[in-house]
Design a protein around this motif. Structure first.
Motif, mmCIF file in Angstrom:
data_model
loop_
_atom_site.group_PDB
_atom_site.id
_atom_site.type_symbol
_atom_site.label_atom_id
_atom_site.label_comp_id
_atom_site.label_asym_id
_atom_site.label_seq_id
_atom_site.Cartn_x
_atom_site.Cartn_y
_atom_site.Cartn_z
ATOM 1 N N CYS A 1 46.908 18.849 64.217
ATOM 2 C CA CYS A 1 47.330 19.283 62.881
ATOM 3 C C CYS A 1 48.815 19.009 62.686
ATOM 4 O O CYS A 1 49.568 18.795 63.644
ATOM 5 C CB CYS A 1 47.059 20.771 62.676
ATOM 6 N N VAL B 1 44.815 18.395 58.926
ATOM 7 C CA VAL B 1 44.093 18.916 60.083
ATOM 8 C C VAL B 1 43.013 17.930 60.521
ATOM 9 O O VAL B 1 42.183 17.498 59.707
ATOM 10 C CB VAL B 1 43.438 20.285 59.756
ATOM 11 N N THR C 1 34.715 23.072 58.212
ATOM 12 C CA THR C 1 35.059 23.081 56.797
ATOM 13 C C THR C 1 36.412 23.734 56.561
ATOM 14 O O THR C 1 36.928 24.469 57.406
ATOM 15 C CB THR C 1 34.005 23.853 55.992
ATOM 16 N N GLU C 2 36.958 23.466 55.373
ATOM 17 C CA GLU C 2 38.223 24.094 54.999
ATOM 18 C C GLU C 2 38.070 25.614 54.943
ATOM 19 O O GLU C 2 38.980 26.351 55.337
ATOM 20 C CB GLU C 2 38.700 23.562 53.651
ATOM 21 N N VAL D 1 38.457 27.079 58.374
ATOM 22 C CA VAL D 1 39.841 27.031 58.845
ATOM 23 C C VAL D 1 40.672 28.097 58.142
ATOM 24 O O VAL D 1 41.477 28.800 58.758
ATOM 25 C CB VAL D 1 40.430 25.630 58.634
ATOM 26 N N ARG D 2 40.481 28.217 56.843
ATOM 27 C CA ARG D 2 41.224 29.233 56.089
ATOM 28 C C ARG D 2 40.907 30.645 56.595
ATOM 29 O O ARG D 2 41.806 31.488 56.720
ATOM 30 C CB ARG D 2 40.893 29.121 54.600
ATOM 31 N N ARG E 1 47.433 23.954 50.488
ATOM 32 C CA ARG E 1 46.433 22.879 50.461
ATOM 33 C C ARG E 1 46.097 22.457 51.879
ATOM 34 O O ARG E 1 46.949 22.501 52.775
ATOM 35 C CB ARG E 1 46.965 21.664 49.685
ATOM 36 N N PHE E 2 44.854 22.036 52.054
ATOM 37 C CA PHE E 2 44.390 21.503 53.337
ATOM 38 C C PHE E 2 43.807 20.110 53.105
ATOM 39 O O PHE E 2 43.114 19.874 52.116
ATOM 40 C CB PHE E 2 43.297 22.394 53.945
ATOM 41 N N HIS E 3 44.102 19.208 54.042
ATOM 42 C CA HIS E 3 43.477 17.888 54.044
ATOM 43 C C HIS E 3 42.848 17.706 55.417
ATOM 44 O O HIS E 3 43.559 17.707 56.437
ATOM 45 C CB HIS E 3 44.500 16.783 53.766
ATOM 46 N N LEU E 4 41.535 17.590 55.452
ATOM 47 C CA LEU E 4 40.803 17.459 56.708
ATOM 48 C C LEU E 4 40.541 15.994 57.018
ATOM 49 O O LEU E 4 40.124 15.233 56.139
ATOM 50 C CB LEU E 4 39.481 18.218 56.631
ATOM 51 N N PRO F 1 42.987 17.150 47.329
ATOM 52 C CA PRO F 1 42.463 17.825 48.507
ATOM 53 C C PRO F 1 41.021 17.430 48.786
ATOM 54 O O PRO F 1 40.316 16.889 47.933
ATOM 55 C CB PRO F 1 42.559 19.313 48.140
ATOM 56 N N GLN G 1 37.888 16.520 52.116
ATOM 57 C CA GLN G 1 37.627 15.847 53.382
ATOM 58 C C GLN G 1 37.993 14.382 53.271
ATOM 59 O O GLN G 1 37.572 13.687 52.346
ATOM 60 C CB GLN G 1 36.139 15.974 53.738
#
Length: 481
Positions: free
Chosen positions: A400, A420, A427-428, A431-432, A447-450, A475, A477
């Motif tokens: 990450c 990440v 899934t986001e 993780v959250r 924000r998350f970007h997988l 944002p 996957q």
């Protein structure tokens, strides 16, 4: 020390013409052959605009042709800018604009081909070596900067580092990171010219198994790499021992003690940490004991500045502050195309590193992390390292990076993003939820970007510029980044 690259090459070719200067995928180029290739390349590079007084761009790859083009351009008096041969067209245009180069030369065998009639060009007259070269650094947020480096100081720094690390003329130096980076340039390429050692280019990029075979089969006595690659070498299953290694240098990111111990057990040679920067070259090296304080490379001075902005006059062994540097015989750090940035990087003639550290004794330094990564969220400070540690503890998270958007982008300063690398199926939301159980709500990224894997530069660092390019799509996957 001979003052110019042309002088160094001539001295090596005269003293040991039949000794191997370069090796690459089974090819061997002797010092005499290297000098002949550079002699043939000089008029061709001059015709391409690499003459005295010009600023010329060379797209580098770890190959003998790049070194020939570099040496020929510098011998012709050009002010050289080295950049990544794998960069995108947009990245090349951006750096060319900053550096003030009209275009990029792609080195090839055509630069130094022999005349079919056997009429090689006469030995060119010596041109005065330009005082500067330019090396590109990504900088915070992945935005490029072209650091102006003085040749005299750069050569002196490489020579002093080689002496501190114990390089020898009979060494075989395995270069595993891109030679256009200050790390490979100052720890492998220039020391080979300075000491007469053989420079061996490892395949790059290469799978860990291929690189492990190169370590073993190259008969390298010196290797320079990054923690990310050292770990990959240990994990790939390819045997590393027996090997001739006696000097193993690690840089680019902090060296975990567990990795250093594992490398020593597997290889039998200590893995020694090195601290450097594009602007200064080699700064410190674990010459005395692996895992201990770094000894400053001769010519480099360090001092600490406290959080109140005042200099710490007599720091004790446990005193932490921001590291500032100064180097003998150098001018203030400057960046081509960004004149205001150089001045803003100095205080009282000392260069701000953005690193926190200690000076446990004169001539020693301990680097404890970045000071400039802290993120402001609605007036509260977030330490990305803390968030990254929490992320890495989440099930299915393999890697990450947490950062604020680059300066000038929408929302800078009041939100931050997590990139990440996760296992399939993670899934986001999962993780959250993990972070919500671990951290205060304001420390959870907006924000998350997988990704399947985080892109990395040739020196093993996470490639932030590419991550921000992917993030611009929004944002969600993102496979195979």
């Amino acid at each position: 020390m001979t003052a110019t690259l042309a002088g160094l090459l001539a001295a090596r070719a005269d003293a040991t013409p039949d000794r191997a200067a370069l090796e690459h995928q089974g090819w061997v180029v002797t010092w005499g052959e290297l000098a002949a290739r550079v002699r043939r390349a000089r008029p061709r590079l001059r015709g391409a605009g690499h003459g005295a007084g010009a600023r010329a761009g060379v797209l580098a790859r770890n190959h003998p042709d790049t070194l020939v083009a570099l040496l020929a351009s510098v011998a012709e008096g050009a002010e050289l800018v080295l950049y990544d041969g794998r960069a995108t067209g947009h990245e090349r245009e951006q750096v060319a604009s900053l550096a003030g180069v009209p275009g990029w030369h792609v080195p090839s065998a055509a630069d130094h081909r022999e005349d079919p009639a056997g009429n090689d060009p006469p030995l060119p007259g010596d041109a005065a070596q330009a005082p500067y070269l330019g090396l590109v650094t990504s900088g915070t947020g992945g935005l490029p900067k072209v650091a102006r480096k003085h040749w005299g100081a750069t050569l002196a720094n490489a020579e002093r580092f080689a002496a501190l690390a114990g390089y020898r003329g009979e060494d075989r130096i395995l270069c595993t990171t891109p030679l256009h980076h200050a790390y490979a340039f100052g720890v492998a390429v220039l020391p080979a010219l300075l000491t007469g050692a053989t420079l061996v280019f490892a395949p790059h990029p290469a799978a860990p198994t291929t690189l492990a075979r190169a370590v073993r089969e190259s008969r390298a006595t010196v290797v320079q790499s990054v923690p990310f690659l050292y770990r990959a070498l240990l994990d790939c299953g390819e045997p590393l021992a027996p090997s001739a290694l006696r000097v193993c240098v690690s840089a680019g990111e902090p060296l975990p003690a567990e990795l250093a111990d594992a490398w020593l057990t597997a290889v039998g040679t200590p893995l020694r940490d090195q601290y450097g920067s594009t602007e200064f070259g080699q700064i410190g090296y674990a010459a005395d004991a692996p895992g201990g304080p770094l000894r400053l490379v001769p010519g480099v001075e360090a001092r600490l500045r406290g959080p109140d902005g005042s200099w710490i006059a007599a720091p004790g062994p446990g005193t932490t502050g921001e590291l500032y540097l100064r180097q003998d015989g150098t001018e203030p750090v400057a960046y081509w195309g960004l004149p205001e940035l150089g001045g803003a990087s100095h205080v009282d003639g000392w260069f701000r590193t953005g690193d926190a550290g200690r000076i446990p004794a004169p001539g020693l330094v301990v680097v404890e992390g970045r000071t400039t990564r802290r993120i402001s969220v609605a007036g509260r400070k977030v330490d990305p390292d803390e968030v990254e540690r929490a992320l890495k503890a989440a099930p299915g998270v393999r890697d990450c990076r947490v950062a604020a958007p680059p300066e000038g982008s929408a929302g800078h300063g009041d939100r931050f993003v997590a990139f990440v690398a996760v296992d399939p199926g993670v899934t986001e939301v999962a993780v959250r939820r993990h972070l919500a159980r671990t951290l205060s709500s304001y420390k959870v990224p907006t924000r998350f970007h997988l990704h399947d894997a985080l892109p990395r530069t040739g020196t093993g660092k996470v490639h932030m510029a590419r991550l921000w390019q992917h993030a611009a799509a929004g944002p969600g996957q993102e496979e195979g980044a």
